[in-house]
Design an enzyme around this catalytic site. Structure first.
Site, PDB file in Angstrom:
ATOM      1  N   SER A  28      25.383 -29.506  19.408  1.00  0.00           N
ATOM      2  CA  SER A  28      24.673 -30.273  18.378  1.00  0.00           C
ATOM      3  C   SER A  28      24.296 -29.415  17.163  1.00  0.00           C
ATOM      4  CB  SER A  28      23.417 -30.910  18.964  1.00  0.00           C
ATOM      5  OG  SER A  28      22.600 -29.922  19.558  1.00  0.00           O
ATOM      6  N   ASP A  69      11.103 -30.896  18.660  1.00  0.00           N
ATOM      7  CA  ASP A  69      12.384 -30.225  18.440  1.00  0.00           C
ATOM      8  C   ASP A  69      12.218 -29.048  17.486  1.00  0.00           C
ATOM      9  OD1 ASP A  69      14.952 -29.403  17.958  1.00  0.00           O
ATOM     10  OD2 ASP A  69      15.727 -31.374  17.352  1.00  0.00           O
ATOM     11  N   HIS A 126      16.896 -27.770  16.490  1.00  0.00           N
ATOM     12  CA  HIS A 126      17.746 -28.276  15.399  1.00  0.00           C
ATOM     13  C   HIS A 126      17.045 -28.084  14.062  1.00  0.00           C
ATOM     14  CE1 HIS A 126      19.116 -30.481  19.043  1.00  0.00           C
ATOM     15  NE2 HIS A 126      20.280 -30.075  18.566  1.00  0.00           N
TER      16      HIS A 126
END
Ligand SMILES: *[C@@H]1O[C@H](CO)[C@@H](O)[C@H](O)[C@H]1NC(C)=O
Ligand SMILES: *[C@@H]1O[C@H](CO)[C@@H](O)[C@H](O)[C@H]1NC(C)=O
Length: 347
Positions: free
Chosen positions: A101, A324, A327
């Protein structure tokens, strides 16, 4: 014959060193973040392709200062990303990101950077779920920017005993890696995954099966397998190969001198200066060791330290549900990774 091969690989290593340091002796990867009111390079509202997990402004992130930082190498200025120039220079080319990702993060950043440069240009998006592949094509330029989802780079095969991660095989995964103009590989984040979300049951190395292994050691074996594939199959006059480096996370404030913090929530500005107090991750040492043993040139997008300085760049609670700090918001830090990619491609 042997000395000729030796000569060729010495030339390759020399070229790699020149590339890494830039022709003018400037290390693009050593520097600091400076405030720049002309940033960000695009507006999230003008790039409708951004996944919810990266679309921090849209998810209600209240601060926006983090959008206004430009990467400044210590010894030079990094030429600004020029989307139109990128498309013209790469006319007719196929550019593929291969990885997890974090590859999705950089791929989507590149699409936004290019789309915002030519907002009226025609494009197509082709999904091939059976190949875990998405192809975004700017038709007027014939430029395809592709994402191949592949979290370990090596083969993951279902067998009678269960799902086996084959550290010395890329037979299956490498099927889509031929006949491309630019390849940008990445793997790391999934190597530490354990428990119910670990997508395999066993490791296999040299026909031996293991229930578990030291993850850094497994990572190194897999990278060496990938490196052998590149050295055997890539023609550097046809294909430029990049490695996307190790993208860092921010889950321990001790690393940036705020002990007690357990994540990146509320971080609004980058760290000052050009070194990260918490040091660099061991995975980067492994990656550099493998790359330095290769005979074909692979350009390392050495984004680890510059990204470590961006404790403010993650979605935190403004991504998908949960916290998160792995990311990156878009616009944001991966735009700089693509600026570095752009500069590597034009030199
Ligand atoms: C993005 O565009 C919208 C609408 O034009 C504007 O209100 C907003 O301030 C812009 N955001 C940034 C970060 O430039
Ligand atoms: C954060 O890092 C410090 C120093 O490496 C370590 O002592 C501490 O246990 C870590 N905290 C957590 C919550 O992992």
């Amino acid at each position: 014959m042997g000395s000729w091969i030796h000569y060729c690989s010495s030339v390759a290593v020399l070229l790699l060193i020149l590339l890494l340091h830039g022709a003018n002796g400037c290390d693009y990867f050593k520097g600091s973040w400076v405030f720049d009111p002309s940033y960000p390079l695009y507006n999230s509202s003008s790039c409708s392709f951004i996944e919810k997990e990266f679309n921090c402004q849209n998810n209600g992130r209240p601060d926006s200062l983090y959008l206004k930082y430009r990467w400044k190498p210590s010894d030079c200025d990094l030429p600004r990303f020029d989307g139109l120039d990128f498309l013209r220079r790469n006319r007719g080319k196929r550019i593929m990101f291969v990885g997890d990702s974090l590859s999705l993060n950089q791929w989507k950043s590149l699409i936004c950077l290019l789309h915002s440069a030519v907002p009226h240009a025609k494009f197509t998006i082709v999904n091939q779920p059976e190949n875990h592949l998405t192809i975004f094509t700017f038709q007027d330029y014939g430029v395809s920017v592709m994402l191949s989802r592949n979290v370990y780079l090596v083969d993951l095969v279902s067998e009678k005993i269960g799902r086996v991660l084959k550290l010395d095989s890329v037979k299956e995964t490498s099927k889509g890696w031929n006949n491309l103009d630019v390849l940008i590989f990445n793997t790391w984040h999934w190597w530490n995954r354990r428990g119910p979300t670990q997508p395999f049951d066993y490791f296999e190395v040299g026909n031996k099966i293991y229930k578990d292994m030291d993850r850094l050691a497994a990572f190194q074996i897999a990278l060496n397998t990938w490196a052998t594939w590149v050295d055997t199959n890539i023609d550097p006059t046809k294909t430029r190969v990049f490695f996307q480096g190790i993208s860092p996370s921010h889950y321990n404030g001790t690393d940036w001198n705020e002990p007690g913090l357990k994540n990146c929530q509320g971080q609004k500005i980058p760290l000052n200066g050009n070194t990260y107090p918490g040091g660099l991750p061991p995975a980067l040492t492994v990656l550099k060791r493998v790359l330095s043993s290769m005979s074909k040139p692979v350009y390392l997008l050495d984004v680890t330290e510059l990204s470590l300085l961006r404790k403010d760049g993650h979605p935190s609670s403004y991504g998908l549900a949960g916290m998160d700090c792995s990311h990156w918001c878009l616009p944001g830090v991966p735009d700089t990774w693509n600026q570095l990619l752009y500069n590597a491609l034009i030199h």
